[in-house]
Structure formats: structure tokens, C-alpha cells
Design a protein around this motif. Structure first.
Motif, PDB file in Angstrom:
ATOM      1  N   ALA A 103      14.711   6.028 -10.824  1.00 16.90           N
ATOM      2  CA  ALA A 103      14.593   6.353  -9.398  1.00 16.90           C
ATOM      3  C   ALA A 103      15.749   5.745  -8.621  1.00 16.90           C
ATOM      4  O   ALA A 103      16.373   6.402  -7.782  1.00 16.90           O
ATOM      5  N   THR A 106      18.889   7.563  -9.355  1.00 18.33           N
ATOM      6  CA  THR A 106      18.944   8.829  -8.621  1.00 18.33           C
ATOM      7  C   THR A 106      19.536   8.589  -7.241  1.00 18.33           C
ATOM      8  O   THR A 106      20.393   9.344  -6.767  1.00 18.33           O
ATOM      9  N   PHE A 456       1.305  18.217  -6.291  1.00 20.98           N
ATOM     10  CA  PHE A 456       1.627  18.780  -7.595  1.00 20.98           C
ATOM     11  C   PHE A 456       2.315  20.134  -7.454  1.00 20.98           C
ATOM     12  O   PHE A 456       3.338  20.400  -8.075  1.00 20.98           O
ATOM     13  N   ASN A 459       5.916  20.412  -6.578  1.00 13.93           N
ATOM     14  CA  ASN A 459       6.842  20.283  -7.703  1.00 13.93           C
ATOM     15  C   ASN A 459       6.390  21.113  -8.900  1.00 13.93           C
ATOM     16  O   ASN A 459       6.590  20.723 -10.038  1.00 13.93           O
ATOM     17  N   ILE A 488      12.265  21.787  -6.457  1.00 15.74           N
ATOM     18  CA  ILE A 488      12.470  21.153  -7.763  1.00 15.74           C
ATOM     19  C   ILE A 488      13.237  22.081  -8.708  1.00 15.74           C
ATOM     20  O   ILE A 488      14.081  21.624  -9.480  1.00 15.74           O
ATOM     21  N   VAL A 491      16.833  21.818  -7.748  1.00 17.77           N
ATOM     22  CA  VAL A 491      17.457  20.622  -8.303  1.00 17.77           C
ATOM     23  C   VAL A 491      17.896  20.889  -9.738  1.00 17.77           C
ATOM     24  O   VAL A 491      19.033  20.617 -10.131  1.00 17.77           O
ATOM     25  N   ALA A 506      22.352  17.481  -6.558  1.00 18.58           N
ATOM     26  CA  ALA A 506      21.004  17.607  -7.114  1.00 18.58           C
ATOM     27  C   ALA A 506      20.196  16.347  -6.838  1.00 18.58           C
ATOM     28  O   ALA A 506      19.028  16.412  -6.449  1.00 18.58           O
ATOM     29  N   SER A 507      20.827  15.185  -7.012  1.00 22.40           N
ATOM     30  CA  SER A 507      20.109  13.934  -6.759  1.00 22.40           C
ATOM     31  C   SER A 507      19.763  13.806  -5.287  1.00 22.40           C
ATOM     32  O   SER A 507      18.698  13.292  -4.941  1.00 22.40           O
ATOM     33  N   SER A 510      16.727  15.647  -4.794  1.00 20.84           N
ATOM     34  CA  SER A 510      15.595  14.879  -5.332  1.00 20.84           C
ATOM     35  C   SER A 510      15.103  13.859  -4.317  1.00 20.84           C
ATOM     36  O   SER A 510      13.902  13.697  -4.111  1.00 20.84           O
ATOM     37  N   ILE A 511      16.064  13.164  -3.714  1.00 19.98           N
ATOM     38  CA  ILE A 511      15.690  12.142  -2.737  1.00 19.98           C
ATOM     39  C   ILE A 511      14.988  12.785  -1.550  1.00 19.98           C
ATOM     40  O   ILE A 511      13.969  12.270  -1.058  1.00 19.98           O
ATOM     41  N   ILE A 513      13.226  15.546  -1.567  1.00 17.85           N
ATOM     42  CA  ILE A 513      11.866  15.910  -2.001  1.00 17.85           C
ATOM     43  C   ILE A 513      10.964  14.686  -1.972  1.00 17.85           C
ATOM     44  O   ILE A 513       9.843  14.721  -1.468  1.00 17.85           O
ATOM     45  N   PHE A 514      11.494  13.589  -2.517  1.00 14.07           N
ATOM     46  CA  PHE A 514      10.682  12.375  -2.580  1.00 14.07           C
ATOM     47  C   PHE A 514      10.251  11.956  -1.179  1.00 14.07           C
ATOM     48  O   PHE A 514       9.077  11.652  -0.934  1.00 14.07           O
ATOM     49  N   ALA A 518       6.367  11.918  -0.173  1.00 17.28           N
ATOM     50  CA  ALA A 518       5.813  10.602   0.132  1.00 17.28           C
ATOM     51  C   ALA A 518       5.280  10.581   1.557  1.00 17.28           C
ATOM     52  O   ALA A 518       4.166  10.107   1.799  1.00 17.28           O
ATOM     53  N   SER A 521       2.083  12.647   1.784  1.00 13.27           N
ATOM     54  CA  SER A 521       0.965  12.005   1.102  1.00 13.27           C
ATOM     55  C   SER A 521       0.437  10.835   1.922  1.00 13.27           C
ATOM     56  O   SER A 521      -0.774  10.682   2.098  1.00 13.27           O
ATOM     57  N   VAL A 522       1.356  10.017   2.421  1.00 21.49           N
ATOM     58  CA  VAL A 522       0.906   8.832   3.161  1.00 21.49           C
ATOM     59  C   VAL A 522       0.122   9.258   4.395  1.00 21.49           C
ATOM     60  O   VAL A 522      -0.993   8.771   4.648  1.00 21.49           O
TER      61      VAL A 522
END
Lengths: 535, 312
Positions: A103, A106, A456, A459, A488, A491, A506-507, A510-511, A513-514, A518, A521-522
Motif C-alpha cells: 500500500a 503504491t 465489493f 472493485n 479497478i 487501473v 495506475a497507482s 488506485s489511491i 479509489i482507496f 474509505a 465506508s467510514v
């Protein structure tokens, strides 16, 4: 999710601690001890070997870390106490390397221009550029050569025309040596090295022919290469590297390529010499994603589709699953068991296979759906932008409704009957009971699952990639994306599909998306917790 | 709501919900009443069954169609033979047998070690009190938010670097892939197991300790047996998850003989989409048999495990 302690932690008394120590000592027989010694010895040996290899390739930091971890293992498992560490360490080692470090890495790559054409440091880029432009110096004298080997690594033992003997290898410039065994004027052996015989040279022909041994630290001096394994010639590059000015000059055309901070030697007209090297580009990849015209457009539409897809997947699956759960929740209905088993099947069938099978059924020309169900119609299920989106939602419904069905059934059955009965006594209709009692209670139970299902599907790589491959392709886009690509798959395509890879971009995706997943979700988990508190 | 969905509701539920019957309009004809209350549910059930089953029947029929293309696969069960299954193992360009074994081996090794590593961690979290325990549990939750799939580029680059130094565990090795998968071993599994470990009374450990058992013996001979159900669930979910994982496997395994079913069958379809459709279908059926059988055999536990957190 909250972390609850099952038992209140009571610190053990001195007596208890002594007792457990004695018990520990008594239970571990010599067999266990021997096992421990052997395993730890192996780990230490492996660590030592790894550290040595790493040190030889100049990776000092990693070598030290490997040794430190091996030493830590020995310290933990031979020491008294440190019980939690004994149980946690094996899992944590893997977690740290392949999840935490990955991580963090990335994040690092996202700030570089790493990718095709920028995959090493400047020095290797200079070397490989000069290597690719190498030409034999006309009429240069031949060096007498003996190929020697030490620890599996080949070196050139050469006798210069002036009689000096030196040894060198790839990335190890020639160094003068004394005390070589001579055969006439030619050095044929050196202490600590094995000289290769004719048969060995033939066996390793390709490797020897590919070797270039620099004459000195300055790459402009040229390098030695051998066509036959017994004499070497000086090759110099058509490119001249000026280290102070940091420029490359092509002696054939006279064009000067200079380092202007973009990670590649660039001529005044903008042409770049490839390969370049890896540099830190700061937030460039992120700003490119949001501002560069050819990337921003596709990126924004992929982003929107990702949200729409994830939301619709959860919504449709949940709606159908809940509907079926309610339908089958009637106690008077017979043979529910069989329906349930059948309904598990799509869920049990491996997801990537379902997507491939559906892709076959939805094929425009030969697929089952067009040919049989629609009597030979020509419906572009997977190649029209909107139909492809619809197909993806439909296939995902097939894949996902059993899961929602199962959890909704579970949740419905766990709602206590007396609540419903009380409502019924008060005169509520079946619909009112469902609307105001069952549904809220159900939501409390399944809300966290809906959120994780959203995350889920956000991604859900294999469904998209196997069903449509992200297509139909958007030909105007600067990156390889299509109408049904989600973040995803984008990426994956930017990094691994096609002729050029852009690991940095691409990274960065990814960041992004994260951060999105996140945040959602929070927020969502906070909300559902509030929901739980209300009830 | 753990294992409820597959068990039939008990008689108490039947008695208590009989009140619904009173609300239905009075009808004299039993069939209409039956249909109104229960019969239509069977119609919905049949519709759902058709929707759920027909792709599966289609692929089964296609696999039995000798030498079938995508087009000939459309006539369901018109011709039945096992030819495609034989062909599957004869094409050297698509080493299905190797893919199958690779998937099995990688999946088994990964799931065994996932269970072991997860159980070790869950045991320490459940039974021991140490500084940093709460922090580590929360940290595990946070780490999980960055799934390995997102880090595919970084993992690929790490593997490239590793293979420069230790080719035996780097890119294009199955050991490397297994190690990558084990990086995710602690994640969600630790929570599932942790919850289950907590339900095993601590008095059992204490009794064993008094009898002179050390922590290792307690863990390996007592606790692991008591928590066997959750070990089975985690192992199974990990096996099913690993054997259908595509992204990391496709990035790390390059040589066709080293690839897994997910990567191999995808390439197979991508290469010759409609030509050898029944061979692909045969491959799909064989690949699906094991996971589906496991699912059906252990549905009770899996459903329980699913509702506790993980999703497909």
C-alpha cells in the motif's frame, strides 16, 4: 464494528505467572525444542543468505531489515514470555510485506513517472542508451581475452596491446591486476577465478556475446565486447554523455539531448530518448487524471459509471433478494428447501466463470439469447454502450441475488414474532407491519452487509473484465478505457494491458479509489451505527 | 441470523403466523384461497429457478455438445458426448490439466496457511492481553480497507524486484503468488476467527494449564479442535476466493503452464472465443464442480460465515 473484550482483562498474579512458566517448561519436551531449533536455524540461515545476496547487489537497507527480522524471530521464539508476539509474528510478516508495504509503495509509485520507458535510475538509463547506440571503433586494436568465472559471474581477463593485464565485468569497469598466469603475452588465468574452456564458452555463447565490459567509469570511453571469446574490441557509443552538463549528444546527427527534469533526455524540438529514468513527479499523475483533456473525460465517466454500477448492483440484488426472501418466508409454503438450494447455485458457481458463460450467451451473432430467446435477433448486448451497461447489471443480478436472498431470509427469521403479533393486535395490516416494523429492523441487520457489498462491487473486477472487457472501447480517450470500465479495471488496463504501461498513473488511480471507498465506508458505517443506536 | 436461512422455521412460527389467514378475504373455493396465499409463491419460485438455473444448464449442455462452437451450443442437450472433456486435456497450447492442478495446489496451500496464520493471530487476540492489542485490532480493520487488488501495480513491481535477487520466489513463481495471497491472510479472517475463539470458554484453557499443558499444546491440541467449524469456513472461503482470483494471478504468473484456471480459461476464451466453445464449457463445468459441491455440502456454515462479513 467495535472491538469487545470477551473477558475483562485481569492481570495475572505473580503466583499464576510462575505457575504458567513452570507449565510451559514442563509441556515443551525436547522434541519440541529440537523442532524449534531446527526451524529457527533454517530461518536464520535463509535470512543470512538473503542478506548476503542483497548486500552483494548493493541493497544494504533491505539486507539490514531482513537480518533484523530474522534476529527478531530468534529473539521472540527463544525468549521467555512474549507470547502474543510468538502467535502474531508469522502473519504479521506477510501482512507487512504484501499488504502494508504494498500500500505504501503504491503511494510512492503514484508520485513517480514509473512505467514503460521510465523504469530505472538515470545511470542505468545512460548506460542502456549508450549500449543501444554502440558501434565498434574502426581499426581499433584487439585485446587478448580470457573469459573467467567467479561465483557464477563471468568476467573478462584482458591483456591490452601495451601489455597491461586487467579484469572487469558487466557494470564493473576494467581494473588492473598483478600476478596473472601468462601464456606468452596473453593472461590466461587469475587467482580466485576459473578460466573457461572452449566447451564452456560455446555453452555460454549468447551470454558472453552480450557482455559489455566498460573500460572505465566514464561511459564515453567505451566498452569491450567479444565476438569469439578469445579477443575483445573496443566499442564506443554514437551517443556522448556529458555528465557535468547532463546532456547526451548524438555524434551522428549532432543533436543535443538534455535533461530538462522530465526523466528523459530531450532535444530542443521535444523528442525524447527512450529509455528515460524514474523521477518523482509530485502530484502530476493526480492532476493529469483531473485536468489533462484526454484522460479527464474518460476518467470522469468511468468514475460516474463505477458509482452507478456499484449502487445499482447493490440495489437490484437487494430488491430481488428481499422480495424472494419475503415470498419464501411463508411458513405454509412447501418445498422451500429445494428452492433455496437451487438459488444458492449461481452464488456457488465461480464468479469469473459465470461472467465468461454469460459473455458467450450474450454474443451478438451466435449467442443463446439472441439466437434462441429472441429468435435470431441482432441485439448488441455487449457492444452497444448502454446495452452493455444493462447487461452488466443483469448478469450481476444473477450473480448477486442469492447472497442477498440468503442474508435477508436470515434477517427476517431473526425478527421476533411477538413484535409482529403486538402490531397485529393493534390492528396493523400486513403491509404496515412490513413497512414500519420489519423493514427498519431488517435494515439495521443488513446495512453493514450492504455497505461491504457496495465496496465489493466498487472493485468487482472479474465481472466487468470477463464480461465486456470494459468495452465498447472509447477510441477518443488518451487511455485504454471503454464505456463499461470501472476504476479497478481501468487501473489494470493502464498498468498491464497494451504495449505501454503507466505504473505511476495506475497507482494514482488506485489511491483515488482507496480514498473514495474509505470515505464512503467510514461515513456509511457511522450512519448505520446511528441507526443502530436509534433502535 | 447466522445459520437460519437453510433451516426450516420451527412450528412455533407456523402457529404464531396463522393470524395472517384471518385477514385474507373469505373465499369458499379452496384452490383460489390456496393460490392467493401460497400458490403464487411457487410461481415466483419457478420463475426464480428458471432464472437461476438456465445459464448453468446451458453451460452443461454446451459442454456435452461434441465439437461444438458457440452457435451449435444453442440447441440444448441435442447431442450428448464426452468428447469435449477429452479434448480439454489434449491441447498442448491450453494445458488444462496443469491449470487445474495449479489452482488446486495454490488454493490448498494458501488456505491451509491462511487458516493457520489467522488462527494464531486470533488466538493471541482472544486469549492474551497485551499492550497494543486494541490498536492492532483496529489497525487490522484499517489495513483491510486497502485491498490487495488495489495494490496490484505495487505488488507486481515488488515481485519484479524480488525476482532480480531471488528468482525462485519472484515473478512467475507460484510460491511468490502464494506469499502474496498470504499477505491478506490476517485481514477479515482474523475477525471471523476472533469472534469464534471468544465463544470458547477460557476456563478450558485454564483447566488444561493446571493439568500442566503449555500454551503451544493448549493451542494445537485443544483450542484448534474446539474451533474447527470456523477453521473450515475460513479455509473454504479462502480456497474458493483464491481459486477464482484473477488480477494478481494474471499479473504474477506469466508462463501458461504455471497459470491457474481463472487466468487460463480467460485466455482460452479470449483466444478462440466461439470456435471451441464446448471445450471451454467442459473446462468451466470441471472447474465449477469442486466449489459448487463444497458450497452445497457446507452451505450451513458458509451462509453463517457470509453473514458475518465477507461477500462475493
Amino acid at each position: 464494528m467495535t472491538i469487545t473484550d470477551p473477558q475483562p482483562p485481569t492481570p495475572p498474579t505473580a503466583r499464576q505467572r510462575r505457575a504458567s512458566r513452570i507449565a510451559d517448561a514442563a509441556s515443551g519436551g525436547w522434541g519440541l525444542m529440537l523442532f524449534k531449533v531446527v526451524v529457527l536455524g533454517l530461518i536464520l540461515a535463509l535470512g543470512l543468505y538473503a542478506a548476503l545476496v542483497l548486500a552483494r547487489t548493493g541493497q544494504w537497507v533491505v539486507a539490514v531489515i531482513v537480518m533484523a527480522v530474522a534476529a527478531l524471530a530468534v529473539w521472540i521464539y527463544f525468549g521467555r514470555g512474549k507470547l502474543p508476539a510468538k502467535y502474531l509474528m508469522p502473519g504479521l510478516v506477510f501482512l507487512f510485506v504484501f499488504q502494508v508495504f504494498a500500500a505504501v509503495y503504491t503511494g510512492y509509485v503514484a508520485f513517480t513517472n514509473y512505467g514503460t520507458g521510465h523504469n530505472s535510475d538515470k545511470q542505468s538509463a545512460v548506460n542502456s542508451l549508450m549500449l543501444s547506440a554502440q558501434e565498434r571503433v574502426p581499426d581499433s586494436p584487439a585485446y587478448d581475452l580470457t573469459v573467467v568465472e567467479r561465483l557464477g559471474e563471468l568476467s573478462f581477463l584482458v591483456t591490452a596491446p601495451d601489455g597491461t593485464v586487467s579484469v572487469g565485468g558487466v557494470e564493473r569497469p576494467l581494473e588492473e591486476v598483478d600476478g596473472a598466469q601468462m601464456d606468452g603475452d596473453k593472461a590466461v588465468g587469475l587467482e580466485g577465478y576459473n578460466s573457461l574452456g572452449f566447451a564452456q564458452i560455446v555453452a555460454d555463447q549468447q551470454r558472453i556475446a552480450d557482455m559489455t565490459v566498460p573500460l572505465s567509469d566514464d561511459p564515453n570511453d567505451g566498452a569491450l565486447r567479444t565476438p569469439d571469446g578469445s579477443s575483445a574490441y573496443v566499442y564506443t557509443s554514437a551517443l556522448v554523455y556529458d555528465e557535468d552538463a547532463s546532456t547526451m549528444t548524438d555524434t551522428r546527427s549532432g543533436v543535443v539531448y538534455s535533461d530538462i527534469g522530465t526523466g528523459a533526455f530531450t532535444a530542443s524540438d521535444g523528442t525524447e530518448l527512450k529509455p528515460g529514468w524514474k523521477i518523482n513527479v509530485g502530484f502530476d499523475n493526480f492532476t493529469r487524471a483531473f485536468t489533462e483533456e484526454s484522460i479527464r473525460g474518460p476518467f470522469i465517466s468511468v468514475l460516474i459509471w463505477t458509482f452507478v454500477f456499484a449502487f445499482l448492483s447493490v440495489f437490484t440484488c437487494f430488491a430481488l433478494g428481499l422480495f424472494l426472501a419475503i415470498v419464501f418466508n411463508d411458513p405454509r409454503m412447501k418445498s422451500k428447501k429445494y428452492y433455496r438450494v437451487i438459488m444458492i447455485l449461481p452464488y456457488a458457481f465461480p464468479g469469473f466463470l459465470s461472467a465468461l458463460v454469460w459473455a458467450g450467451m450474450m454474443n451478438q451473432e451466435f449467442g443463446f439469447i439472441n439466437v434462441v430467446l429472441f429468435g435470431g435477433a441482432d441485439i448488441p448486448w455487449l457492444t452497444n454502450e448502454w446495452l452493455a451497461k444493462f447487461s452488466i447489471i443483469l448478469v450481476n443480478l444473477w450473480l448477486g441475488f442469492p447472497y442477498m436472498f440468503l442474508i435477508c431470509t436470515g434477517a427476517l427469521q431473526s425478527i421476533p414474532d411477538d413484535v409482529q403479533e403486538a402490531a397485529r393486535v393493534d390492528g396493523a395490516s400486513a403491509w404496515q407491519i412490513f413497512r414500519s416494523i420489519k423493514l427498519p429492523l431488517l435494515f439495521v441487520a443488513v446495512a453493514p452487509l450492504l455497505i461491504s457489498s457496495f465496496a465489493f462491487n466498487f472493485n468487482n473486477f472479474s465481472l466487468i473484465y470477463m464480461l465486456t472487457g470494459g468495452g465498447p472501447r472509447d477510441v477518443t480517450a488518451g487511455v485504454n478505457v471503454g464505456a463499461t470500465d470501472i476504476l479497478i479495471t481501468m487501473v489494470y488496463k493502464v498498468a498491464f494491458v497494451g504495449s505501454s504501461s503507466d505504473y505511476g498513473l495506475a497507482s494514482a488511480f488506485s489511491i483515488i479509489i482507496f480514498i473514495l471507498v474509505a470515505t464512503i465506508s467510514v461515513i456509511a458505517f457511522r450512519r448505520t451505527k446511528a441507526l443502530e443506536d436509534l433502535n | 441470523m447466522s445459520t437460519a436461512p437453510v433451516t426450516a422455521p420451527d412450528t412455533a412460527a407456523i402457529v404464531s403466523s396463522s393470524g395472517v389467514r384471518g385477514e385474507a378475504p373469505e373465499t369458499r373455493r379452496p384452490f383460489r384461497k390456496y393460490f392467493r396465499e401460497t400458490g403464487w409463491r411457487h410461481l415466483v419460485g419457478i420463475a426464480a429457478t428458471v432464472f437461476a438455473l438456465f445459464p448453468l444448464l446451458y453451460v452443461l449442455s454446451a459442454s456435452l455438445n461434441p465439437g461444438g462452437t458457440l452457435l451449435t451450443a444453442n440447441s440444448l442437450f441435442s447431442d450428448v458426448s464426452g468428447e469435449s472433456y477429452l479434448q480439454l486435456f489434449q491441447n498442448p497450447r491450453h494445458p488444462y490439466g496443469a491449470w487445474f492442478m495449479n489452482t488446486l495446489v495454490i488454493g490448498l496451500i494458501t488456505s491451509v496457511f491462511t487458516v493457520l496464520l489467522g488462527a494464531l493471530a486470533a488466538y493471541s487476540f482472544s486469549r492474551m492481553r497485551f499492550t497494543g492489542r486494541r490498536f492492532s485490532l483496529t489497525a487490522l480493520l484499517v489495513v483491510q480497507m486497502f485491498p490487495q487488488m488495489l495494490a496490484m501495480v505495487a505488488i507486481f513491481l515488488i515481485m519484479v524486484t524480488i525476482s532480480d535477487i531471488f528468482p525462485a520466489i519472484g515473478l512467475n513463481t507460484q510460491i511468490g503468488l502464494i506469499m502474496v495471497y498470504l499477505g491478506g491472510a490476517l485481514g477479515a479472517n482474523t475477525y471471523l476467527m476472533y469472534g469464534f475463539f471468544n465463544t470458547v470458554p477460557a476456563s478450558i484453557d485454564e483447566a488444561a494449564k493446571i493439568d500442566g499443558a503449555g500454551h503451544a499444546r493448549i493451542f494445537f491440541t485443544i483450542i484448534l479442535r474446539l474451533v474447527a467449524p470456523i477453521l473450515a469456513v475460513v479455509g473454504l472461503l479462502s480456497f474458493i476466493g483464491t481459486s477464482s482470483e484473477f488480477v494478481l494471478a494474471s499479473v504474477i504468473l506469466i508462463d501458461p503452464h504455471k497459470q491457474t484456471l481463472a487466468v487460463g480459461l480467460y485466455k482460452f476464451v479470449a483466444d478462440e472465443f466461439s470456435k471451441n466453445w464446448s471445450v471451454f464449457a467442459a473446462g468451466a463445468v470441471l472447474a465449477a464442480i469442486l466449489p459448487v459441491a463444497l458450497f452445497l455440502a457446507l452451505q450451513k456454515y458458509i451462509v453463517g460465515g457470509l453473514t458475518a462479513g465477507s461477500v462475493k
